[in-house]
Every structure is written in C-alpha cells, then in structure tokens.
Write a protein that holds these residues in place. Structure first.
Motif, PDB file in Angstrom:
ATOM      1  N   ASP A 172      -2.588   2.467   0.875  1.00  0.00           N
ATOM      2  CA  ASP A 172      -2.880   3.739   0.205  1.00  0.00           C
ATOM      3  C   ASP A 172      -2.771   4.904   1.189  1.00  0.00           C
ATOM      4  O   ASP A 172      -2.201   5.959   0.874  1.00  0.00           O
ATOM      5  N   HIS A 173      -3.336   4.712   2.382  1.00  0.00           N
ATOM      6  CA  HIS A 173      -3.317   5.777   3.387  1.00  0.00           C
ATOM      7  C   HIS A 173      -1.886   6.084   3.833  1.00  0.00           C
ATOM      8  O   HIS A 173      -1.505   7.259   3.952  1.00  0.00           O
ATOM      9  N   VAL A 174      -1.084   5.047   4.071  1.00  0.00           N
ATOM     10  CA  VAL A 174       0.286   5.258   4.551  1.00  0.00           C
ATOM     11  C   VAL A 174       1.137   5.934   3.485  1.00  0.00           C
ATOM     12  O   VAL A 174       1.906   6.872   3.779  1.00  0.00           O
ATOM     13  N   VAL A 175       1.028   5.484   2.246  1.00  0.00           N
ATOM     14  CA  VAL A 175       1.843   6.076   1.177  1.00  0.00           C
ATOM     15  C   VAL A 175       1.449   7.532   0.945  1.00  0.00           C
ATOM     16  O   VAL A 175       2.319   8.410   0.793  1.00  0.00           O
ATOM     17  N   GLU A 176       0.155   7.820   0.915  1.00  0.00           N
ATOM     18  CA  GLU A 176      -0.293   9.206   0.729  1.00  0.00           C
ATOM     19  C   GLU A 176       0.179  10.097   1.875  1.00  0.00           C
ATOM     20  O   GLU A 176       0.404  11.301   1.691  1.00  0.00           O
ATOM     21  N   LYS A 177       0.341   9.518   3.037  1.00  0.00           N
ATOM     22  CA  LYS A 177       0.768  10.279   4.211  1.00  0.00           C
ATOM     23  C   LYS A 177       2.236  10.677   4.119  1.00  0.00           C
ATOM     24  O   LYS A 177       2.614  11.783   4.549  1.00  0.00           O
ATOM     25  N   HIS A 178       3.094   9.815   3.553  1.00  0.00           N
ATOM     26  CA  HIS A 178       4.539  10.046   3.595  1.00  0.00           C
ATOM     27  C   HIS A 178       5.160  10.367   2.240  1.00  0.00           C
ATOM     28  O   HIS A 178       6.262  10.924   2.196  1.00  0.00           O
ATOM     29  N   LEU A 214       4.624   2.846  -6.092  1.00  0.00           N
ATOM     30  CA  LEU A 214       5.095   2.487  -4.754  1.00  0.00           C
ATOM     31  C   LEU A 214       4.007   1.723  -3.996  1.00  0.00           C
ATOM     32  O   LEU A 214       4.305   0.761  -3.281  1.00  0.00           O
ATOM     33  N   LYS A 215       2.746   2.137  -4.143  1.00  0.00           N
ATOM     34  CA  LYS A 215       1.652   1.425  -3.503  1.00  0.00           C
ATOM     35  C   LYS A 215       1.596  -0.027  -3.979  1.00  0.00           C
ATOM     36  O   LYS A 215       1.441  -0.956  -3.168  1.00  0.00           O
ATOM     37  N   ARG A 217       4.048  -1.787  -5.268  1.00  0.00           N
ATOM     38  CA  ARG A 217       5.235  -2.530  -4.816  1.00  0.00           C
ATOM     39  C   ARG A 217       5.062  -2.960  -3.349  1.00  0.00           C
ATOM     40  O   ARG A 217       5.371  -4.104  -2.991  1.00  0.00           O
ATOM     41  N   ILE A 218       4.595  -2.058  -2.511  1.00  0.00           N
ATOM     42  CA  ILE A 218       4.400  -2.392  -1.091  1.00  0.00           C
ATOM     43  C   ILE A 218       3.312  -3.446  -0.933  1.00  0.00           C
ATOM     44  O   ILE A 218       3.460  -4.387  -0.148  1.00  0.00           O
ATOM     45  N   PHE A 219       2.235  -3.308  -1.698  1.00  0.00           N
ATOM     46  CA  PHE A 219       1.133  -4.270  -1.582  1.00  0.00           C
ATOM     47  C   PHE A 219       1.594  -5.671  -1.974  1.00  0.00           C
ATOM     48  O   PHE A 219       1.306  -6.646  -1.264  1.00  0.00           O
ATOM     49  N   ASP A 220       2.317  -5.785  -3.098  1.00  0.00           N
ATOM     50  CA  ASP A 220       2.804  -7.101  -3.521  1.00  0.00           C
ATOM     51  C   ASP A 220       3.747  -7.710  -2.489  1.00  0.00           C
ATOM     52  O   ASP A 220       3.680  -8.910  -2.183  1.00  0.00           O
ATOM     53  N   GLY A 221       4.644  -6.879  -1.927  1.00  0.00           N
ATOM     54  CA  GLY A 221       5.564  -7.383  -0.917  1.00  0.00           C
ATOM     55  C   GLY A 221       4.850  -7.799   0.358  1.00  0.00           C
ATOM     56  O   GLY A 221       5.203  -8.816   0.972  1.00  0.00           O
ATOM     57  N   ALA A 222       3.839  -7.017   0.768  1.00  0.00           N
ATOM     58  CA  ALA A 222       3.100  -7.347   1.988  1.00  0.00           C
ATOM     59  C   ALA A 222       2.308  -8.633   1.818  1.00  0.00           C
ATOM     60  O   ALA A 222       2.219  -9.458   2.745  1.00  0.00           O
ATOM     61  N   VAL A 223       1.705  -8.832   0.640  1.00  0.00           N
ATOM     62  CA  VAL A 223       0.951 -10.056   0.389  1.00  0.00           C
ATOM     63  C   VAL A 223       1.874 -11.270   0.423  1.00  0.00           C
ATOM     64  O   VAL A 223       1.542 -12.318   0.998  1.00  0.00           O
ATOM     65  N   ALA A 224       3.060 -11.139  -0.187  1.00  0.00           N
ATOM     66  CA  ALA A 224       4.020 -12.249  -0.169  1.00  0.00           C
ATOM     67  C   ALA A 224       4.484 -12.540   1.255  1.00  0.00           C
ATOM     68  O   ALA A 224       4.619 -13.702   1.661  1.00  0.00           O
TER      69      ALA A 224
END
Length: 438
Positions: A172-178, A214-215, A217-224
């Motif tokens: 959440d922090h990274v996506v809000e940042k960029h 986007l959050k 999508r990134i979370f699902d990919g990171a968990v996998a």
C-alpha cells in the motif's frame, strides 16, 4: 554493623540512635530489660516531612506491637516545609503575641499550618504522579501492540498472518508513493530492490487497474512468489532432516541452524528435526520468519524507546507556547510509533523475501551496506532473470565442491544443545555465549 542491626538495638536501655527518616525500615526494635518501666522507646523528630505518611511511620516506631513509647517533633519556621507554605503568616502572629526568638511554640495554629502545608505538597505530588501516569499510558498502549506481535513470533501463532499483513501494508505504501506520478519503472525497481520480486505491468494495465486494483495485483503476485521461495527452500532442508532421522547415529541432533543473509544482514534460524520432518521442511521458513520478526522488533523497539525518552525530556517547553505538553506528546509519540511500524514491516518483509542460506563459510564475511546506483529496467531484468531463486544450505567448513552449486542438496549444519561456554558452531573460535549465543 549493618543498618538493621544498629536500628534493632535502639530499644536498649541508655541507647541513643541517630538515624535518617528511612533508616531501619521493617526492623523489629525490641525493648531492653527495664525500658518498658521507664516509658519505652522515645522518638524525637527534628522536622516535619512533606508527607504525613512519613511522619506517621516515624511515630509508629515508638509503639511497636503494643510496647509503650512516645514521640515528639520539633519544627522551625525556617524549615523547608514552613518556609514554602505559610511561615510568614505564622511569624506575624507570633510577633503580635510578643513571643521571643528561640522560645518554644506550642499552639494548635502551628499544627494546622503544618497540616495545610503537607496537604498542599501531597496534592502537588498526586497531580505530578497522575500526569506521569498519563504519559506512561501512551507508552503502555504502544507496548501492548509490539508485545502481542512479538508473542506471536515466539509461539509461532498467527505469524504467517502477521507477515502477510506487513506485506499488504508495505505494498500500500509503495503504490501510494508512485501511482499518483505514474512512475511504473520506479515502482517496479523498488519492489525488485526490497522484495526481489519482479513485477511486470504495461502502462495501459497500470491505468486500467487503478490504485486499489494495482495493490491487489502486486499483493497476489508477491504472495505467489513468496510461496515458490518457501517451496524451493524447504525441499533441500527436508532432505537433510530425513538424512538425519534415518541415520544410524546413536545420538542424533535435536536441532539444526541455518544462517540466512539478504546481502546486508545475517540472521540465524533454528529449527528442530522433529518439526522439520512433520512440516516437510517448511519449518525452516517458519524459523526464518520468527528470527526476522524478533530481531527487527527488538532492534527498532529499543531505538523507539530512546526516541520517546528524548521527546519526553523536551516536551514540557511547549507549555511556553500555550500548548498542552501532554497533547503534544501524544501526537508526536503517535507519529514515532507509525514510523516504527513502517520500519519493522519493511525490514521483516524485505528480509524474509530476499534472504537465502549462506554457503562456503559466508557467515564469517558479512558484507557492508554500500550506496546502490539506480537500476534501470534492462539491468534489473538481467540480474533477476527468474522469479524463483535457488537456495543452498550451509554445509559447514568441510563442504565439498557441491557447496558452490546453489542447486545442490546439502546437509544443514547441526547442533545438539550447545552449551554457553562451548565453542560456537560457526567456527569463529569464540565461546557460544560471546558469539551467536548473545
């Protein structure tokens, strides 16, 4: 002689004991032969104290357990208590009555004046303690949050859920940042640098998903990605545990340890052979998560306590600006706590995602942090060509040429209840208590 022995002999016939108001607390003063007939123990106080509780404690020394005794206090108008509270008023009254200097004054007005002064001091002390308690409540609330999370790591309860919560907050922090600036490459670079996770997305999909999408999508990919990492690490570990369990050794080791590093820091994960077999090697991942959680919580919590102490020391000066120091302290402490949680989340998630076992004695060569140049997308794809890294397990100082092959399945370093004064298994030559047992 000790203080208690000196005070205990104060009840002997002819004894004169000079002591502070706190001396001999809890000591039983036994009256000597013939002392009861002479009136028992006599207490002479040279001043009245700020708290009536202390005066009553001193009076109580004269009549212990039904023994006879008496007490007498002498007060000067120049004592701190009288000088600060009402001595001028009492002095004027004494002058009007024509009492000469040095004459003994025994009057109910004096006693009432002393009692009022003591009451004011006790009220001030109570208000100060109440105020201090309100400051402590801020720290206590933060302590509950930290200790709950630390307890989960110690017991292994809800640890996986805590890791996923940390990952979610970090994303959440990274996506809000960029996201607001549309910095796709910087977003991708930060994920690659901190999570070793290469997230590919084109600009059309970037815009279409929106910030929340986007959050997710990134979370699902990171968990996998993290699940693949756990599987890749658990397989060689399980093979090593199975070799230990099936070996013909009379005394088999009960625990094993593996040193992990993310390139900057080194942590040691300890797991039992029994749990390693029961979880088919996943225990080493759980041990890594526990070690990372405990290490980074302890590190940052210690720094946070120092920051709060420094904040409390200077916060009282804000009263000169017509601001309540307590309200200011609560606001500043909340900001510091939010920063603390962000640091813990970032370090724990980054370490468990990036860390791999050390091989070829790398545990004794800890790399130092160095400024890292900005990484372009082409270079990032080259250095991280695959999203599933290979892991080896430290085989100790006697490793063969297979140690240099990260895909080779190796037996982990094993220890069996290392004593505090035994040589450290890492090979440093130090005692265990001065090395990894600290």
């Amino acid at each position: 002689m000790s203080e208690a022995q000196i005070v205990a002999e104060a009840g002997q016939q002819g004894a004169v004991t000079i002591a502070t108001n706190m001396a001999g607390r809890g000591t039983d003063i036994k009256l000597g032969q013939g002392v009861k007939k002479r009136g028992g123990l006599a207490i002479l106080g040279t001043e009245r104290h700020e708290s009536r509780r202390i005066d009553l404690q001193l009076r109580g020394r004269a009549g212990r357990q039904g023994d006879p005794g008496e007490s007498q206090f002498y007060v000067s108008l120049e004592d701190d208590l009288m000088r600060l509270f009402g001595s001028d008023r009492v002095a004027k009254v004494m002058d009007r009555l024509g009492i000469e200097e040095g004459e003994v004054i025994t009057h109910p007005w004096v006693n009432k004046s002393i009692e009022r002064a003591q009451g004011k001091v006790e009220q001030n002390h109570f208000a100060s303690r109440k105020r201090q308690l309100e400051y402590d409540d801020v720290l206590n609330a933060q302590r509950h949050v930290i200790y709950d999370r630390r307890l989960h790591a110690l017991k292994g309860e809800r640890l996986r859920g805590d890791i996923l919560d940390m990952l979610n907050q970090y994303i959440d922090h990274v996506v809000e940042k960029h996201y607001g600036d549309g910095n796709i490459e910087e977003l991708r670079e930060e994920l690659l640098r901190n999570l070793a996770f290469d997230f590919e997305v084109d600009r059309e999909t970037f815009v279409r998903l929106g910030e929340d999408g986007l959050k997710d999508r990134i979370f699902d990919g990171a968990v996998a990605f993290y699940q693949r990492k756990r599987e890749a690490l658990s397989r060689p570990f399980f093979d090593g545990m199975r070799q230990i369990a099936e070996s013909d050794q009379e005394k088999k080791p009960e625990k094993v340890f593996v040193d992990f590093s993310d390139g900057l820091r080194v942590l040691r994960a300890t797991a039992t052979v029994e749990e390693g077999m029961a979880t088919r090697g996943q225990e080493i991942n759980n041990a890594l998560e526990r070690a990372a959680m405990l290490a980074f919580i302890d590190q940052h919590w210690t720094e946070h306590l120092r920051d709060l102490d420094e904040l409390k020391e200077g916060i009282g000066l804000r009263a000169f600006g017509q601001r309540d120091p307590l309200i200011e302290y609560k606001m500043e402490a909340f900001k510091l706590f939010a920063e603390l949680m962000d640091k813990i989340n970032h370090d724990v998630v980054s370490f468990v995602f990036k860390a791999g076992p050390l091989v070829d004695g790398q545990a004794r060569r800890r790399p130092t942090a160095a400024p890292r140049p900005r990484m372009d997308a082409k270079r990032a794809r080259t250095e991280h060509a695959t999203a599933e890294p290979q892991y080896g397990v430290d085989a100790g100082a006697n490793g063969s040429s297979a140690d240099r092959d990260p895909t080779a399945k190796q037996a982990p370093v094993t220890v069996d209840k290392v004593g505090r004064n035994d040589p450290c298994p890492c090979g440093s030559g130090k005692k265990y208590k001065h090395c990894h047992g600290q």
